[in-house]
Design an enzyme around this catalytic site. Sequence first.
Site, short mmCIF file in Angstrom:
data_model
loop_
_atom_site.label_atom_id
_atom_site.label_comp_id
_atom_site.label_asym_id
_atom_site.label_seq_id
_atom_site.Cartn_x
_atom_site.Cartn_y
_atom_site.Cartn_z
N GLY A 13 6.98 -6.84 -4.29
CA GLY A 13 8.11 -5.97 -4.61
C GLY A 13 8.59 -5.98 -6.05
N ASN A 15 7.57 -4.05 -8.46
CA ASN A 15 7.78 -2.65 -8.86
C ASN A 15 9.03 -2.07 -8.19
OD1 ASN A 15 5.53 -1.50 -10.68
ND2 ASN A 15 4.44 -2.79 -9.22
N LYS A 66 -0.95 5.63 13.69
CA LYS A 66 -0.25 5.91 12.43
C LYS A 66 0.72 7.09 12.58
CE LYS A 66 -2.76 5.68 8.65
NZ LYS A 66 -2.43 4.74 7.59
N HIS A 110 -0.97 2.36 -9.45
CA HIS A 110 -2.18 1.58 -9.17
C HIS A 110 -2.60 0.84 -10.44
CE1 HIS A 110 -5.81 0.43 -7.08
NE2 HIS A 110 -6.48 0.74 -8.17
C1 GAR Z 1 0.99 -3.51 -7.92
O1 GAR Z 1 0.13 -4.07 -8.89
C2 GAR Z 1 0.53 -2.12 -7.55
O2 GAR Z 1 0.02 -1.39 -8.61
C3 GAR Z 1 -0.52 -2.42 -6.53
O3 GAR Z 1 0.05 -3.43 -5.75
C4 GAR Z 1 0.85 -4.26 -6.60
C5 GAR Z 1 2.19 -4.47 -5.94
O4 GAR Z 1 2.95 -5.39 -6.66
N1 GAR Z 1 -0.86 -1.27 -5.76
C6 GAR Z 1 -2.09 -0.98 -5.37
O5 GAR Z 1 -3.04 -1.70 -5.58
C7 GAR Z 1 -2.23 0.34 -4.64
N2 GAR Z 1 -3.57 0.58 -4.36
P1 GAR Z 1 4.51 -5.52 -6.40
O6 GAR Z 1 4.66 -5.71 -4.87
O7 GAR Z 1 4.93 -6.74 -7.14
O8 GAR Z 1 5.16 -4.27 -6.87
#
Ligand code: GAR
Length: 186
Positions: A13, A15, A66, A110
């Site tokens: 989390g 982001n 889903k 991503h």
């Molecule tokens: C982030 O690096 C995001 O870009 C990636 O998951 C991570 C989540 O981090 N998303 C993907 O790989 C989508 N395919 P966070 O939970 O600390 O935000």
Amino acid sequence: MYKKIAIFASGNGSNFEAIAQACANGRLNAEVVLLICDNPNALVIKRAEKFNIPVFKFEPKTYANKAEYETEIVQILKKQTIDLICLAGYMRLVSEVLLNEYEGKIINIHPSLLPTFKGLNAIEQAYHSGVKITGVTTHFVDKTIDGGKIIDQVSVAIDNCELQELEEKIHAVEHELYIQTIKKLL
Ligand code: GAR
């Protein structure tokens, strides 16, 4: 008027927190009104509690499919006018149930320069592939894994750094890029 953002996340989390913080400090003229989380043990739930952001937690395996859980999510989202849905480490494909209801309003971040290194562990994939440059992409979401029209990209040099160092660099770029993309779209 404040725009309303819903965030979908599955894990750490960081982001989510960057977006919630940007709303709280006025950098984004928006409010995170809901966290949707498919993992009841995820750290992101604690982060939401810190910001007093309501959480809808669900366990996909307790639904028939889903479409069933996404239908419930749509019902919850439709209680308010959601301007933007941000996937932030939401490790599931989204189906037509959500896509039809929120066409053009679902975005994702991503940690690679898409269309290369889609899917899981994108930072590691890039690191071990031998490329010199990787990066971060924000994009509209479609039914495919990390597919959909690209919105913004920032490159990150790999140089001679360790994997952990690269991960830190990428996450720092993510937290800034996601805010900029959201600002632009809102
Ligand atoms: C982030 O690096 C995001 O870009 C990636 O998951 C991570 C989540 O981090 N998303 C993907 O790989 C989508 N395919 P966070 O939970 O600390 O935000």
